[in-house]
Design a protein around this motif. Structure first.
Motif, mmCIF file in Angstrom:
data_model
loop_
_atom_site.group_PDB
_atom_site.id
_atom_site.type_symbol
_atom_site.label_atom_id
_atom_site.label_comp_id
_atom_site.label_asym_id
_atom_site.label_seq_id
_atom_site.Cartn_x
_atom_site.Cartn_y
_atom_site.Cartn_z
ATOM 1 N N UNK A 89 18.826 23.141 17.678
ATOM 2 C CA UNK A 89 17.507 23.300 18.285
ATOM 3 C C UNK A 89 16.834 21.974 18.640
ATOM 4 N N UNK A 90 17.364 20.849 18.146
ATOM 5 C CA UNK A 90 16.762 19.551 18.471
ATOM 6 C C UNK A 90 17.337 18.967 19.764
ATOM 7 N N UNK A 91 18.384 19.587 20.294
ATOM 8 C CA UNK A 91 19.036 19.090 21.510
ATOM 9 C C UNK A 91 18.384 19.739 22.729
ATOM 10 N N UNK A 92 18.086 18.950 23.745
ATOM 11 C CA UNK A 92 17.424 19.477 24.939
ATOM 12 C C UNK A 92 18.333 20.463 25.676
ATOM 13 N N UNK A 93 17.709 21.322 26.462
ATOM 14 C CA UNK A 93 18.464 22.324 27.217
ATOM 15 C C UNK A 93 19.479 21.647 28.140
ATOM 16 N N UNK A 94 19.041 20.581 28.809
ATOM 17 C CA UNK A 94 19.954 19.884 29.707
ATOM 18 C C UNK A 94 21.145 19.302 28.987
ATOM 19 N N UNK A 95 20.911 18.741 27.773
ATOM 20 C CA UNK A 95 22.008 18.167 26.999
ATOM 21 C C UNK A 95 22.978 19.258 26.542
ATOM 22 N N UNK A 96 22.431 20.426 26.171
ATOM 23 C CA UNK A 96 23.295 21.540 25.749
ATOM 24 C C UNK A 96 24.180 21.984 26.912
ATOM 25 N N UNK A 97 23.601 22.097 28.093
ATOM 26 C CA UNK A 97 24.373 22.505 29.275
ATOM 27 C C UNK A 97 25.524 21.527 29.522
ATOM 28 N N UNK A 98 25.242 20.226 29.389
ATOM 29 C CA UNK A 98 26.275 19.208 29.615
ATOM 30 C C UNK A 98 27.357 19.279 28.540
ATOM 31 N N UNK A 99 26.964 19.483 27.274
ATOM 32 C CA UNK A 99 27.951 19.583 26.188
ATOM 33 C C UNK A 99 28.852 20.799 26.402
ATOM 34 N N UNK A 100 28.243 21.911 26.805
ATOM 35 C CA UNK A 100 29.045 23.121 27.021
ATOM 36 C C UNK A 100 30.000 22.944 28.206
ATOM 37 N N UNK A 101 29.549 22.234 29.217
ATOM 38 C CA UNK A 101 30.460 21.941 30.349
ATOM 39 C C UNK A 101 31.634 21.094 29.885
ATOM 40 N N UNK A 102 31.323 20.048 29.059
ATOM 41 C CA UNK A 102 32.386 19.173 28.551
ATOM 42 C C UNK A 102 33.345 19.939 27.641
#
Length: 605
Positions: A89-102
């Motif tokens: 929950x501390x990770x921004x939405x944009x960062x989560x999207x990028x991690x899931x893409x990776x």
């Protein structure tokens, strides 16, 4: 498979060989097998999924129960050159999207995630589109409803077996007795997996338990005499006691922080971060603090109150000395602690069968506290493990004298019975010793046959006798009767003289838990000690520059080896345990410079 496990161990983690069953576990998981891994804290559990994660193709998903600690775990891996990330929950939405893409692209080696996030349908759908190396379920004892760290979300992790049947799952814990292990296997659907049980012994920890006699003064003496400047954790039962103890320690000139569930979440997070990132701090906490703590240089864990069970005690004391260096598990307790824990058990809303289990667990803990045997043996036997007398606990270092306590037990049981099984230890002792008080006079207890029959023993001696009788199950503390002592139904043979009772003699003077020598890293050569402290200073500078805990750069154990070996170049530095290729490239020159400067200076002196 991208590389040999031993090559990964050496090049990434900087260790020459696996320890104990690590290689067997790693080979099993790499081959696609499920596993339950039980290994003592500091025994190298994380390598059992991190190495396979780097050997198998795809991303490894690590289920971790504490969001606050994920970033430090991820940072420690990144320092090694491993591609790791955390989703919480501390990770921004944009960062989560990028991690899931990776993750889908296979560009990340390990992803840490809380069970709540993992079980979200959208996250599970994304996992279905990712190449998956394995699932690692850390702190797997959280699945046990009988355990001290139960997390209901863990019960739903069995869905991984159904959704991803071809992906190996490894459940890891340092704390699980036989029933808890069976529950983990059943609830996580690991019945076809292998079990690797490698023992519970932590030989670097010294176990010491004493009687409460001005506990704050005892604690302060312990810290000042044996652990000045060390990091430590102090556990208390209540939030108020946490705040009071932390404040009092600060008044004594020690840097102490408080941690409990009632604190503002930002204060709690800040205190935890400070404790992890700085050296020499003391954390005073309830059991809300500690699960999954990776800080390896905690030199002591102290209990000012009795924990609820031996599992809780083992888990909490296991946060000391994760780096394998000498550390202390120190506790003081008294009869009032037994009443408090029993009150917590009886006052809970748990079903009767769970309360019965918790009572048995408390009785086992009391037996451990009052034993005259090697404490380590008693502790390990509880987990179906064993060892020789350890020579590193209070009962080994100062053997306890026992005596035939049948007669004094009969006197104590008679006094409890004659006073109506309605009074606490203080009043019973007054009757035994023939001490007149307003209460004894108003009740007419001077006329009882047991009045004064124990005048030959002091108050502390009778407290010891009653405490041991509670631990042995002959006397019960009635929490509904405000701590009144009652007789167990099984005491008739003792009163009739048919069953002997063996008791331990407590030291008459200073509490056993207050004795000890300073526990620290020892060096044969004072020049090595000077170098060790210089290396720690440089490590702290680097940690502050990067905003990371010092231990993610190097553990104390690695600095000890650098100080002893005094490497002269990068080839020699690469042979130091704990210095892998990534850390050699990052920090080799900086620490070699400290070695050269300190060596030259001490040689000139």
């Amino acid at each position: 498979m991208v590389d040999d496990p031993l090559s990964i161990l050496r090049s990434v983690f900087g260790y020459e060989s696996f320890r104990g069953p690590q290689r067997d576990i790693i080979d099993h998981v790499i081959a696609g097998g499920d596993a339950l891994v039980l290994m003592p804290t500091g025994g190298g559990k994380s390598l059992c999924y991190q190495v396979p994660a780097l050997c198998r193709s795809g991303v490894a998903v690590v289920v971790s129960p504490l969001i606050a600690l994920m970033q430090d775990q991820v940072e420690a891996l990144r320092q090694l050159g491993v591609k790791a990330a955390a989703i919480n929950s501390t990770i921004s939405f944009g960062a989560v999207v990028e991690i899931e893409r990776a993750m889908r692209a296979g560009e990340i080696d390990l992803v840490y995630v809380a069970p709540e996030r993992l079980l979200q349908p959208a996250f599970l759908d994304n996992l279905a589109r990712c190449p998956l190396a394995l699932f690692a379920i850390d702190e797997a004892h959280c699945v046990s409803q009988w355990g001290h760290d139960f997390r209901p979300e863990y019960l739903q992790l069995a869905t991984l077996a159904d959704r991803f049947p071809g992906v190996p799952r490894v459940a890891l814990t340092a704390t699980a007795d036989g029933p808890t292990r069976r529950e983990i296997v059943e609830r996580l659907h690991l019945t076809d997996g292998a079990q690797f049980i490698s023992g519970f012994d932590r030989p670097n920890i010294r176990y010491r338990i004493g009687l409460k006699d001005n506990p704050k003064a005892q604690l302060l003496r312990f810290i000042r005499e044996e652990h000045p400047g060390d990091s430590g954790i102090i556990y208390c039962l209540s939030r108020n006691k946490v705040e009071e103890t932390a404040g009092w320690l600060r008044e004594q000139g020690l840097e102490a922080l408080a941690y409990h569930a009632g604190l503002d979440k930002h204060v709690r997070a800040a205190n935890q971060s400070k404790f992890l990132r700085e050296e020499g701090l003391i954390m005073v906490a309830t059991i809300a603090f500690g699960m999954g703590i990776d800080k390896p240089d905690v030199r002591f864990v102290a209990h000012l109150d009795l924990p609820k069970s031996l599992e809780a005690y083992y888990q909490e004391t296991g946060r000391a000395g994760r780096d394998g260096l000498p550390s202390d598990a120190w506790m003081v307790y008294g009869l009032q602690d037994v009443a408090k824990v029993r009150q917590m058990i009886e006052g809970s809303e748990a079903p009767d069968e769970i309360k019965a289990i918790e009572r048995r667990k408390l009785n086992a803990l009391l037996g451990f506290c009052e034993t005259a045997r090697c404490r380590r043996q008693v502790l390990l036997e509880y987990f179906a493990d064993t060892c020789e007398p350890c020579g590193n606990c209070d009962t080994c270092l100062e053997p306890v004298e026992t005596f035939d306590g049948t007669q004094v037990t009969q006197k104590a049981l008679s006094a409890i019975y004659r006073t109506g099984q309605r009074y606490g230890s203080g009043h019973v002792i007054d009757v035994l010793r023939g001490t007149e008080t307003e209460r004894t006079r108003s009740l007419g207890h001077q006329r009882l046959p047991t009045w004064g029959v124990g005048a030959d023993l002091g108050k502390d001696q009778w407290q010891s006798v009653l405490r041991q009788l509670v631990a042995l199950g002959h006397v019960v503390v009635d929490v509904e009767g405000h701590g009144a002592l009652r007789l167990s139904p099984e005491v008739r043979p003792i009163l009739r003289g048919e069953q002997p009772v063996l008791l331990r003699k407590d030291p008459a003077a200073r509490s056993r838990a207050a004795k000890g020598e300073r526990r620290q890293v020892s060096f044969d050569d004072p020049r090595h000690e000077a170098l060790f402290h210089a290396l720690r200073g440089r490590r702290m500078e680097l940690a502050r520059e990067q905003g990371v805990p010092p231990y993610v750069i190097f553990h104390d154990a690695t600095l000890v080896e650098i100080a002893r070996l005094r490497p002269r170049d990068t080839d020699e530095m690469a042979r130091v345990p704990g210095v892998g290729a990534g850390k050699l490239a990052r920090y080799g020159d900086a620490f070699l410079a400290v070695v050269r400067e300190t060596t030259d200076r001490t040689a000139a002196e």
